[in-house]
Design a protein around this motif. Structure first.
Motif, PDB file in Angstrom:
ATOM      1  N   ALA A   1       2.737   0.861  14.338  1.00  0.00           N
ATOM      2  CA  ALA A   1       3.887   1.374  14.879  1.00  0.00           C
ATOM      3  C   ALA A   1       4.921   0.574  15.239  1.00  0.00           C
TER       4      ALA A   1
ATOM      5  N   GLY B   1       3.555  -2.732  14.583  1.00  0.00           N
ATOM      6  CA  GLY B   1       2.856  -3.040  13.211  1.00  0.00           C
ATOM      7  C   GLY B   1       3.882  -3.541  12.333  1.00  0.00           C
ATOM      8  N   TYR B   2       5.111  -4.154  12.805  1.00  0.00           N
ATOM      9  CA  TYR B   2       6.148  -4.778  11.913  1.00  0.00           C
ATOM     10  C   TYR B   2       6.158  -6.174  11.877  1.00  0.00           C
TER      11      TYR B   2
ATOM     12  N   ALA C   1      -2.747   1.521  12.707  1.00  0.00           N
ATOM     13  CA  ALA C   1      -1.748   2.473  12.229  1.00  0.00           C
ATOM     14  C   ALA C   1      -0.643   1.923  11.328  1.00  0.00           C
ATOM     15  N   LEU C   2      -0.743   1.627  10.335  1.00  0.00           N
ATOM     16  CA  LEU C   2       0.245   0.639   9.469  1.00  0.00           C
ATOM     17  C   LEU C   2       0.807   1.532   8.269  1.00  0.00           C
ATOM     18  N   GLY C   3       0.005   2.944   8.145  1.00  0.00           N
ATOM     19  CA  GLY C   3       0.396   3.850   7.051  1.00  0.00           C
ATOM     20  C   GLY C   3      -0.314   3.396   6.008  1.00  0.00           C
ATOM     21  N   THR C   4      -0.888   4.351   5.047  1.00  0.00           N
ATOM     22  CA  THR C   4      -1.422   4.293   3.866  1.00  0.00           C
ATOM     23  C   THR C   4      -0.516   3.701   2.628  1.00  0.00           C
TER      24      THR C   4
ATOM     25  N   GLY D   1      -2.826   5.894  10.375  1.00  0.00           N
ATOM     26  CA  GLY D   1      -1.801   6.213   9.922  1.00  0.00           C
ATOM     27  C   GLY D   1      -0.637   6.376  10.964  1.00  0.00           C
ATOM     28  N   GLY D   2      -0.175   7.764  11.138  1.00  0.00           N
ATOM     29  CA  GLY D   2       0.963   7.813  12.194  1.00  0.00           C
ATOM     30  C   GLY D   2       0.563   8.317  13.375  1.00  0.00           C
TER      31      GLY D   2
ATOM     32  N   ASP E   1       2.443   7.671  16.711  1.00  0.00           N
ATOM     33  CA  ASP E   1       4.081   8.342  16.828  1.00  0.00           C
ATOM     34  C   ASP E   1       3.623   9.640  17.447  1.00  0.00           C
TER      35      ASP E   1
ATOM     36  N   LYS F   1       8.785  12.866   3.910  1.00  0.00           N
ATOM     37  CA  LYS F   1       7.541  13.206   3.349  1.00  0.00           C
ATOM     38  C   LYS F   1       7.984  14.169   2.098  1.00  0.00           C
TER      39      LYS F   1
ATOM     40  N   ARG G   1       5.353  13.709  -0.893  1.00  0.00           N
ATOM     41  CA  ARG G   1       4.057  14.278  -0.539  1.00  0.00           C
ATOM     42  C   ARG G   1       4.059  15.761  -0.773  1.00  0.00           C
TER      43      ARG G   1
HETATM   44  N1  UDP Z   1       4.217   1.467  10.102  1.00  0.00           N
HETATM   45  C1  UDP Z   1       4.023  -0.020  10.653  1.00  0.00           C
HETATM   46  N2  UDP Z   1       4.354  -1.130   9.921  1.00  0.00           N
HETATM   47  C2  UDP Z   1       4.825  -1.137   8.710  1.00  0.00           C
HETATM   48  C3  UDP Z   1       5.041   0.241   8.138  1.00  0.00           C
HETATM   49  C4  UDP Z   1       4.660   1.762   8.838  1.00  0.00           C
HETATM   50  O1  UDP Z   1       3.475  -0.093  11.868  1.00  0.00           O
HETATM   51  O2  UDP Z   1       5.255  -1.937   8.193  1.00  0.00           O
HETATM   52  C5  UDP Z   1       3.740   2.427  10.846  1.00  0.00           C
HETATM   53  C6  UDP Z   1       4.962   3.459  11.201  1.00  0.00           C
HETATM   54  O3  UDP Z   1       5.770   3.107  12.213  1.00  0.00           O
HETATM   55  C7  UDP Z   1       3.969   4.622  11.525  1.00  0.00           C
HETATM   56  C8  UDP Z   1       2.862   4.646  10.673  1.00  0.00           C
HETATM   57  O4  UDP Z   1       2.811   3.152  10.240  1.00  0.00           O
HETATM   58  O5  UDP Z   1       3.449   4.691  12.809  1.00  0.00           O
HETATM   59  C9  UDP Z   1       2.893   5.581   9.405  1.00  0.00           C
HETATM   60  O6  UDP Z   1       2.794   6.559   9.602  1.00  0.00           O
HETATM   61  P1  UDP Z   1       2.494   7.858   8.417  1.00  0.00           P
HETATM   62  O7  UDP Z   1       2.395   9.155   9.154  1.00  0.00           O
HETATM   63  O8  UDP Z   1       3.611   7.486   7.277  1.00  0.00           O
HETATM   64  O9  UDP Z   1       0.907   7.313   8.010  1.00  0.00           O
HETATM   65  P2  UDP Z   1       0.275   7.666   6.700  1.00  0.00           P
HETATM   66  O10 UDP Z   1       0.315   9.215   6.416  1.00  0.00           O
HETATM   67  O11 UDP Z   1       1.182   7.141   5.332  1.00  0.00           O
HETATM   68  O12 UDP Z   1      -1.014   7.256   6.834  1.00  0.00           O
END
Ligand code: UDP
Length: 268
Positions: A119, A146-147, A171-174, A197-198, A201, A232, A235
């Protein structure tokens, strides 16, 4: 216990694995992974939802990462519907947003340490503050946003390994988080990694969760869509209908025909 080889309770929905277990067992296994490293690479816990399955159909390397995880938990009402259609009801919805806080509470009780990765920086910092308010003696030994660039990855891993957390929340997202964990599991001095995931957040308070009645009714995804329609819409408008259509098609197309088709695809 090692689940790298799918266990009898593992089912495959459109090719992606889900372990159909109850919350108590999932929690016991996750804490077991965290507490007993036994010289093994970091263990992995993933959560499969409709988005994961749709991504995994497009991207076989994601499917591979999820299917080889140590534990794959069912996330969301789409899986419940698919389970019912296939005649293998999903026992519990073990989504990461509800399950991970239970892991953290168990970690607090067992003195296990935690590292938060992912995140935006402000969010992961607020997430730590809120977690410490909620679980005062939780040992959060480190965090990183996460950036980071591929060039910074080595430093991130060095920092994690210096802190040796029992639990690493990624927590980088799928699909980034599942692939990141799979690629680095052998280099991480960690008990267990959870792909969440998120979650940060939500835990930072930046994004509010749906009211309890919506979560109980299995329609939290509508709330999430209304909160972030631009992020979203795919999805909800593409993946959910496509997933349901594929599940229904797979159920009604006679098994024999399907097998012939699958064999033809495999031979191609
Ligand atoms: N995120 C991150 N680095 C990245 C891209 C995304 O840390 O390069 C984080 C983003 O800030 C968020 C999370 O990954 O906190 C993705 O949330 P999402 O609800 O989209 O997760 P998903 O449902 O894709 O697993």
């Amino acid at each position: 216990m090692n689940l790298r080889t799918p266990q009898p309770r593992s089912i495959f929905l459109l090719g992606t694995r889900v372990d159909n277990i109850d919350e108590f067992t999932a929690l016991r296994m996750t804490i077991g992974f965290a507490a007993h490293r036994d010289g093994l690479p970091a263990r992995t816990v993933c959560f499969t939802n409709v988005h994961t399955i749709c991504e995994a159909r497009r991207d076989r390397s994601l499917m591979h990462c999820v299917n080889l995880a140590d534990l794959v938990l069912p996330d969301g009402s789409g899986l419940k519907i698919a389970g019912r259609i296939f005649g293998t009801p999903i026992r519990e919805n073990l989504n990461g947003t509800d399950f991970t806080p239970k892991v953290l509470d168990a970690a607090r009780q067992n003195g296990l340490s935690v590292y938060l990765l992912g995140a935006q920086l402000g969010r992961v910092v607020s997430c730590r503050a809120n977690l410490l308010r909620q679980y005062p003696n939780l040992r959060i030994v480190g965090l990183h946003h996460g950036y980071f660039t591929p060039e910074d990855e080595q430093d991130v891993i060095r920092d994690i390994n210096a802190k040796q957390p029992d639990i690493l929340l990624v927590a980088l997202g799928t699909p980034v988080q599942e692939k990141w964990i799979s690629r680095n599991a052998r280099r991480l001095n960690v008990g267990v990694c959870l792909a969440v995931g998120g979650l940060f957040d939500f835990l930072s308070g930046t994004i509010v969760r749906a009211p309890a009645w919506m979560r109980r009714a299995g329609i939290e995804w509508i709330f999430r869509f209304l909160q972030e329609p631009r992020l979203k819409w795919k999805r909800v408008l593409l993946e959910i209908p496509m997933f349901l259509a594929l599940v229904i098609a797979k159920r009604i197309v006679p098994r024999k025909l399907r097998m012939t088709h699958d064999r033809r695809v495999a031979l191609r």
